[in-house]
Each structure stands twice: as C-alpha cells, then as structure tokens.
Scaffold this active site. Structure first.
Site, PDB file in Angstrom:
ATOM      1  CG  PHE A   1      -2.065   0.940   1.426  1.00 54.95           C
ATOM      2  CD1 PHE A   1      -3.267   0.659   0.730  1.00 54.95           C
ATOM      3  CD2 PHE A   1      -1.775   2.371   1.708  1.00 54.95           C
ATOM      4  CE1 PHE A   1      -4.112   1.818   0.962  1.00 54.95           C
ATOM      5  CE2 PHE A   1      -2.775   3.084   1.739  1.00 54.95           C
ATOM      6  CZ  PHE A   1      -4.049   2.930   1.288  1.00 54.95           C
TER       7      PHE A   1
ATOM      8  CG  ASP B   1      -0.477  -2.974   6.980  1.00 55.99           C
ATOM      9  OD1 ASP B   1      -1.421  -3.249   7.253  1.00 55.99           O
ATOM     10  OD2 ASP B   1      -0.161  -1.801   6.485  1.00 55.99           O
TER      11      ASP B   1
ATOM     12  CE1 TYR C   1      -9.631   2.352   6.668  1.00 59.09           C
ATOM     13  CE2 TYR C   1      -8.795   3.604   8.372  1.00 59.09           C
ATOM     14  CZ  TYR C   1      -8.681   3.069   7.166  1.00 59.09           C
ATOM     15  OH  TYR C   1      -7.527   3.416   6.456  1.00 59.09           O
ATOM     16  CE  LYS C   2      -8.309  -0.330   4.686  1.00 57.01           C
ATOM     17  NZ  LYS C   2      -6.724  -0.386   4.306  1.00 57.01           N
TER      18      LYS C   2
ATOM     19  NE  ARG D   1      -9.806  -2.205  -3.423  1.00 56.59           N
ATOM     20  CZ  ARG D   1      -9.403  -2.027  -2.285  1.00 56.59           C
ATOM     21  NH1 ARG D   1      -8.329  -2.486  -1.664  1.00 56.59           N
ATOM     22  NH2 ARG D   1      -9.907  -1.025  -1.470  1.00 56.59           N
TER      23      ARG D   1
HETATM   24  C1  LIG Z   1      -6.123   0.859   4.336  1.00 53.65           C
HETATM   25  C2  LIG Z   1      -4.499   0.678   4.440  1.00 53.65           C
HETATM   26  C3  LIG Z   1      -3.836   1.624   5.046  1.00 53.65           C
HETATM   27  C4  LIG Z   1      -4.520   2.925   5.608  1.00 53.65           C
HETATM   28  O1  LIG Z   1      -3.688   3.971   6.421  1.00 53.65           O
HETATM   29  P1  LIG Z   1      -4.320   4.812   6.883  1.00 53.65           P
HETATM   30  O2  LIG Z   1      -3.227   5.800   7.730  1.00 53.65           O
HETATM   31  O3  LIG Z   1      -5.559   4.578   7.781  1.00 53.65           O
HETATM   32  O4  LIG Z   1      -5.046   6.149   5.789  1.00 53.65           O
HETATM   33  C5  LIG Z   1      -2.381   1.258   5.068  1.00 53.65           C
HETATM   34  N1  LIG Z   1      -1.956   0.345   4.721  1.00 53.65           N
HETATM   35  C6  LIG Z   1      -2.637  -0.800   4.111  1.00 53.65           C
HETATM   36  C7  LIG Z   1      -1.833  -2.008   3.827  1.00 53.65           C
HETATM   37  C8  LIG Z   1      -3.849  -0.604   3.906  1.00 53.65           C
HETATM   38  O5  LIG Z   1      -4.527  -1.653   3.471  1.00 53.65           O
END
Ligand SMILES: *Cc1c(COP(=O)(O)O)cnc(C)c1O
Length: 397
Positions: A126, A198, A223-224, A372
C-alpha cells in the site's frame, strides 16, 4: 440441476452466520461489497456514541477520563483487538492512524537491529507503507529494498546478514492475495531479521496467530473488516519479548511511565503502554469498542470459512458470466492464498464500478484496471454475490 441463483438462496438459508447481518444497519437495496475499504455500520454504535457524547462528554466532562474509562481505552480496546489476532493481553494498543503507527513501528523495529543496513518491504505494498519505509530508511541512514513478497524468501537467504526489518502486508490490497504469515516470519527470523506485518486487510476477516507465529511487530486499521467507522483509530502490536528494548520514535507524553508527573525527561512506560502517543481519540475509540461487540457473536474460523465460500462462489460466477465478456480473475483461485476480497481486471474498471454503484452494488476500483469486491462474511450474502455478478455482466455486455 439447481440454477446458480437457487444455489445462492440455499447457501444463504444454510449459512450459520446469516443471523449476524441483522446487527448491521445496511440499506435494504444496497449490495455492499466494499467492507474492505469501509466496514458497514454495526447497529449498536449509534446509541453508544450518543451516550458517550451526552452522558460522558456532556455530563461527566473531564471526570470521564477516570470515571468513564477513557484513559485506559487504548489498552482495553487494544486487548480486545489482540484477542482477534491471537495476541495475549498487554501487547496491543489502539490509537492514531495506520500511517502514524507504521512510522512508529517501523522505526522501532529497525532500532532492534541497529547493526544491519537494509529495510525490506513489498514493492506492491500500500502506498503509505512504501512512502514511509522510504522516509524511515532515509531518516535512519539505512537502505530500502523493494521486492515482491514472493521473492522475499530468496532475498532473505541471499542477504541474511544485512536485513534489519522485513515489512510486509498480510493481504495484498489490490489483488487480495494472502501471504503465508507464519512461514515468512520464520524465514525472516532464520535470517536474523525483525518482521513487521501490516494487517489492515486481515484483522477481523480471518484468524491470525501473532503470538504463535512469533511475529515481532504488527499494525493495522480498524475501519475495514472491524467496522470501527470512518477514520477509526489504528492499532500497534509489539511482542512482549521486545518491550524492554523497544525504542519508539514518537515519545509522546501519554506513553510516559508517569504521564501526570509532567517530568522533564521522557521515561517510557513499562509494557505496551509506551506505544501510546498523545491524548486518545475518545469518541472514535468508544465507537470502535461498540462495533467490536459483533465479534462476540462469532468465531473467526467460521467467519473465515464463509469468506472463503463467498470467494469461491464469486469466482465460479465470474468465470462463467464475466470471463467470456473480457474480465480476468486476478485473485488466486486457491483459497489458501486468498484474503477476503476478489479482484477482477477489466479495461473499463473505473467506469463499471461507477455504473454498478448506480444499480446499488457497491465495490471499488484501483488503477489502472482493477475492480475489487470485499467479502465481509458478517453481512455479505451469497445472493449479494450473485446479484453483483449479474449486474456487472449486464453492464459489460
Ligand atoms: C487501508 C490501508 C492503510 C491505510 O492507512 P491510513 O493511515 O488508515 O490511511 C495502510 N496500509 C494498508 C496496507 C492498508 O490496507
């Protein structure tokens, strides 16, 4: 022979988790396949937030920090999430954004191996994870290597003596590929490296065994699949064996051993409390805590089993209805290599997702050409999956 629609109906009738959906406030006409980006609203959250605002903030005022359990919320809710991650109590804290937690965790992980030169992360990670890895490497005078996760084991063997940290996603956010956390952790340890996972796309979607796998450090968002609400605070996990040597870069006052002594010098709190940063986000934390109540109703093994079955059904429908129309299934068909989403490829991905939303089917797209579909087994039905594929086929025809 039963049609696929009849099968979807039967699978829903026989679904042992069907009773959980009523605990989410989903609109009747919406087929929600984007819970991997923002989880649906659990019904208990609204009342709880109103109570926290009216009774806590409104009436207890500053006394809420002690009287309403606000101060301990980061550790209390951390332990609750730790319970979903196979983590014994006292190793997980909630607060800040995932991005902040990645920074804090990655620097601390690298400081556990000061004599080693390399930080290694997934070249498809990400964006925020990659951007921060680059910054952390620069800040600490280390070198960053980007490799596809599949090539990490070979790299670990070739450069065993040089790698300080291996930072990987448990699930690829684009393709939905699930990586073998336990095996990769063991291989990294074999090379003497520290591992940071992560868990954004794994937590709440499947059992994770952080303690059993001997993971060093992990972060993730809430939040996911945890449905903690937009911008809900993230978590950090650090294995207890590292606590005494854990040197976090964000030395905020609430992680101090005696925060209210207002001491001149920073002295980290014992245990995971040192991973606290600033004043906790009480409203978001208590909304998240209320959301987590849904997990009292289920076993994660059952959640995972249904998520796998939903994915198998989606892939089966897609292969028969969508592949002939020019779609490609990107997510591995092998269920042991699949997270809780199915990704398709199509040149008009963005436009199709937009049109689908107009028909009440909500997924999302990622550039350049991916669609997705998140499969949160707590509220997605087989009929949702069937409907999504039918609508998508009708749009692409
Ligand atoms: C959703 C996600 C994030 C989001 O980071 P935020 O600081 O909450 O915006 C980071 N890393 C991964 C792998 C994600 O899937």
């Amino acid at each position: 022979m039963a049609t696929r629609w009849e099968r979807a109906q039967r699978l829903d009738e026989e679904d042992p988790l069907a009773h959980v959906r009523k605990h989410f406030a989903l609109p009747d006409d919406v087929c929600y396949l984007d819970g991997n980006s923002l989880g649906a609203l659990p019904r208990g959250v609204g009342d709880r937030v109103r109570e926290v605002v009216d009774e806590g903030w409104g009436k207890q005022l500053i006394r809420g920090w002690d009287g309403a359990g606000w101060w301990e919320a980061p550790e209390r809710i951390g332990d609750r999430i730790g319970g979903l991650l196979g983590a014994a109590a006292g190793q997980t804290v909630v607060g800040e954004t995932t991005t902040v937690q990645i920074f804090n965790a990655l620097v601390a992980a690298a400081r556990l191996r000061p004599d080693r030169e390399l930080i290694v992360t997934d070249s498809d990670h990400f964006p925020t994870d990659r951007y921060l890895a680059a910054s952390v490497a620069r800040m600490l005078g280390k070198r960053l290597l980007l490799v596809p996760v599949a090539e990490a084991p070979a790299l670990l063997r070739e450069r065993a003596a040089e790698i300080a940290v291996l930072a990987l996603p448990a699930v690829d956010f684009r393709t939905g590929e699930l990586w073998p956390l336990r095996e990769l952790t063991a291989e990294a340890h074999g090379a003497g490296a520290v591992v940071m996972w992560d868990l954004c796309h794994a937590v709440g979607a499947m059992p994770v065994d952080l303690d059993a796998a001997e993971v060093d450090v992990a972060v993730g968002c809430s939040y996911k699949f945890l449905s903690g609400g937009p911008g809900a605070p993230a978590f950090i996990y650090v294995a207890e064996r590292h606590h005494s040597r854990l040197d976090l870069p964000l030395t905020g006052w609430t992680g101090h051993a005696e925060p209210f002594a207002m001491a001149a010098e920073y002295q980290p709190a014992p245990g995971i409390a040192r991973a606290r940063v600033g004043t906790p986000h009480v409203l978001s934390l208590l909304a998240l805590e209320a959301a987590l109540a849904v997990f009292d109703l289920v076993e994660l093994a059952a959640v995972r089993a249904k998520s796998v079955a939903l994915g198998n059904f989606l892939i089966e429908c897609a292969e028969s209805e969508l592949v002939p129309l020019g779609f490609e299934v990107v997510t591995p068909c092998d269920e042991s290599r699949r997270g809780s989403q199915v990704t398709l490829r199509h040149p008009q991905a963005y436009e199709l997702v937009r049109l689908l939303a107009g028909r009440g089917v909500i997924g999302d797209s990622r550039p350049p050409n991916l669609l997705r579909f998140g499969l949160n087994a707590l509220y997605v039905s087989y009929q949702d999956v069937h409907r999504a594929v039918q609508e998508l086929a009708a749009l692409a025809r």
